[in-house]
Design a protein around this motif. Sequence first.
Motif, PDB file in Angstrom:
ATOM      1  N   ARG A 205      -1.812  -4.869  -5.503  1.00 25.09           N
ATOM      2  CA  ARG A 205      -3.253  -5.055  -5.412  1.00 25.09           C
ATOM      3  C   ARG A 205      -3.925  -5.157  -6.789  1.00 25.09           C
ATOM      4  N   ALA A 206      -3.198  -5.599  -7.792  1.00 20.67           N
ATOM      5  CA  ALA A 206      -3.799  -5.725  -9.118  1.00 20.67           C
ATOM      6  C   ALA A 206      -4.999  -6.675  -9.072  1.00 20.67           C
ATOM      7  N   ILE A 358      -5.637 -15.006 -13.915  1.00 18.35           N
ATOM      8  CA  ILE A 358      -5.586 -13.935 -14.913  1.00 18.35           C
ATOM      9  C   ILE A 358      -5.475 -12.616 -14.156  1.00 18.35           C
ATOM     10  N   THR A 359      -4.370 -11.893 -14.333  1.00 15.94           N
ATOM     11  CA  THR A 359      -4.079 -10.704 -13.537  1.00 15.94           C
ATOM     12  C   THR A 359      -3.901  -9.485 -14.428  1.00 15.94           C
ATOM     13  N   ASP A 360      -4.501  -8.388 -14.030  1.00 16.22           N
ATOM     14  CA  ASP A 360      -4.293  -7.117 -14.717  1.00 16.22           C
ATOM     15  C   ASP A 360      -2.797  -6.773 -14.654  1.00 16.22           C
ATOM     16  N   PRO A 361      -2.141  -6.547 -15.797  1.00 22.16           N
ATOM     17  CA  PRO A 361      -0.702  -6.241 -15.766  1.00 22.16           C
ATOM     18  C   PRO A 361      -0.374  -4.941 -15.036  1.00 22.16           C
ATOM     19  N   ASN A 362      -1.364  -4.070 -14.857  1.00 19.83           N
ATOM     20  CA  ASN A 362      -1.121  -2.782 -14.209  1.00 19.83           C
ATOM     21  C   ASN A 362      -1.971  -2.668 -12.952  1.00 19.83           C
ATOM     22  N   PRO A 363      -1.345  -2.543 -11.778  1.00 22.05           N
ATOM     23  CA  PRO A 363      -2.097  -2.443 -10.525  1.00 22.05           C
ATOM     24  C   PRO A 363      -2.759  -1.081 -10.382  1.00 22.05           C
ATOM     25  N   PRO A 364      -3.636  -0.921  -9.400  1.00 23.94           N
ATOM     26  CA  PRO A 364      -4.238   0.401  -9.166  1.00 23.94           C
ATOM     27  C   PRO A 364      -3.165   1.401  -8.746  1.00 23.94           C
ATOM     28  N   SER A 365      -3.405   2.654  -9.043  1.00 28.82           N
ATOM     29  CA  SER A 365      -2.402   3.677  -8.755  1.00 28.82           C
ATOM     30  C   SER A 365      -3.058   4.914  -8.165  1.00 28.82           C
ATOM     31  N   GLU A 366      -2.556   5.350  -7.027  1.00 33.65           N
ATOM     32  CA  GLU A 366      -3.034   6.580  -6.409  1.00 33.65           C
ATOM     33  C   GLU A 366      -2.619   7.795  -7.223  1.00 33.65           C
ATOM     34  N   SER A 367      -1.391   7.770  -7.758  1.00 39.21           N
ATOM     35  CA  SER A 367      -0.869   8.953  -8.450  1.00 39.21           C
ATOM     36  C   SER A 367      -1.565   9.206  -9.778  1.00 39.21           C
ATOM     37  N   THR A 368      -2.040   8.145 -10.450  1.00 43.08           N
ATOM     38  CA  THR A 368      -2.700   8.315 -11.750  1.00 43.08           C
ATOM     39  C   THR A 368      -4.198   8.052 -11.682  1.00 43.08           C
ATOM     40  N   ASP A 369      -4.728   7.767 -10.491  1.00 42.90           N
ATOM     41  CA  ASP A 369      -6.146   7.449 -10.303  1.00 42.90           C
ATOM     42  C   ASP A 369      -6.565   6.204 -11.080  1.00 42.90           C
TER      43      ASP A 369
END
Length: 542
Positions: A205-206, A358-369
């Motif tokens: 879901r980036a 253009i995509t964020d290299p890091n997707p959203p993360s539940e573990s790191t908020d």
Amino acid sequence: MKTWVATVAGVPTAGLTPTFLQYVDRTGSAVTPPSIIDLGGGLYGFKPSAVDTIAGVAWLVDNGVSVDDSTRFYEGLVYQYIYPFAAITLRDPATGNVYSGVGVPTVTSYVDSAGNARTPPALKQASAYFYVLNPTRSDVLAGSSYLVTSPVDATPPYWAGGLGDTLRSPTNTTGVKPERRAVEYLRDWLLLQLPAKVAELNADRAAFIRTTTGGPFVIPAGYFPKVAFNAVNIDENPTDFTTYAPAAGTLTSAQLEAAFNNPYVSGQTTTVGGHAPYGDGNPNHYWLDDRSHLGFNASSVVLTDQNGTVDPTHYTANTASGYFDFTGHAAPTGAVTAAYTYPGTTIATVDDDGRVVITDPNPPSESTDRVSIVTIAPDTTGGHTALGWDEGGEKERRSPLYAPTRSAVMDGWPQTPVAQIGQGFVAVISKRDGKPWGEVLRRHEYLVQLEVALFHFVDAAEAGLGREHMHAVLQAVREVLFTERGRRLGRDAEGDIALTLDVGGGVAERPFKWLDAGAPNTLFDVAFLNLSVRVFERPALS
């Protein structure tokens, strides 16, 4: 345990050595068979593994030439009861042995339970004499039946059978409570499966922003787009933009993609007498001030000194060490400024329609908020317009999904607003209606209709920017339900949940508000999912 008897002269006979001629999955591919056990007294058997039972296997066992023709071969198959398939064995009518000819069987009729023709699946050939017929799930739900015609030199001449949902009989249940069973098992299954599913979906879901059309793109001179990604959750308005330098003129999608994957750096200054790399003391070597970009693209370098652009034939760019070598040429008498690009993180791709993404290299993360954000700074050169972007800049933001806690998968509507959910989502199992099902055929099943309301916390920074988060919630719930085990709410061993079906749902027309329609504070977005659950109920006779 699958068992059979082998006879010699009509007498069950022990001590034989039966062997598998075929042991294949529902695609006709061979799998490793279990061991055949001599159970004594002419009885033989084997036990398919749990993996084989779930996947579905078919077999043909040869008991040996010494046994009676009537017990020479043992054939069969095993599968999950909601996903049947068929196996077909051809014999030689003259010898009774397996068929060795060149003919192939054909599906001559394939119809649903009302007699309507359906497109048959292809017969999968495991050998000249062994075939499998693997229906689609829609074929099974339609109660499909088949008629297969054998080659003219094979027997039997026809094979026929049904491929509908063949329910086995579960063990007796305690009490008649179909609605309660459906709700409890649904809740348990969601709590068990959603954490892993939410993590899986977050990884895909980036945030991204793409051009509105495919190339070619007419890029104006002086266009230096700036892009930033959210490194931490609190950085909502990033200032550490990276600059890119697509060449002016007409660019293909691939050329624009390459430009966004090679950041641009300008204004890096080195002075006369600057330190040489590795301390070699060579006065003709000039460092870049920014040494983080070692490995820059030599072909993109532009050097300027007090007299203007430096002739590129007067120096050599050492990209590995990050300096310029003026050996053999007059060294500049003042500061030298370098502008260049360097290979950066891959942020751009081209989709099937030629649009640059253009995509964020890091997707959203539940573990790191972590929130995934792509921000493109404003531009006044007309470059954004060429790409279909707003001159005032663009921003796409995606918060992570959070798997619901135990208290957030609710049996019935809460009495007060659910403040404790934070950024997670809530599943409320609300309406539940049950009625006897299929009374003519079976007297122990109920059809329970459930409505599940799904609420997702709306981050204020994302309000009005789309409803991707709600689509992701709906996807998560559907995907954990509509697996082979999910359709039975994890009750495949017990057999009291026969089938779970999606009978409609979607994202609501408007986000949910606790207050009246004119209230400005939207708290939750909402979706609904309607389920039909077939529950087996057969109380013990006592």
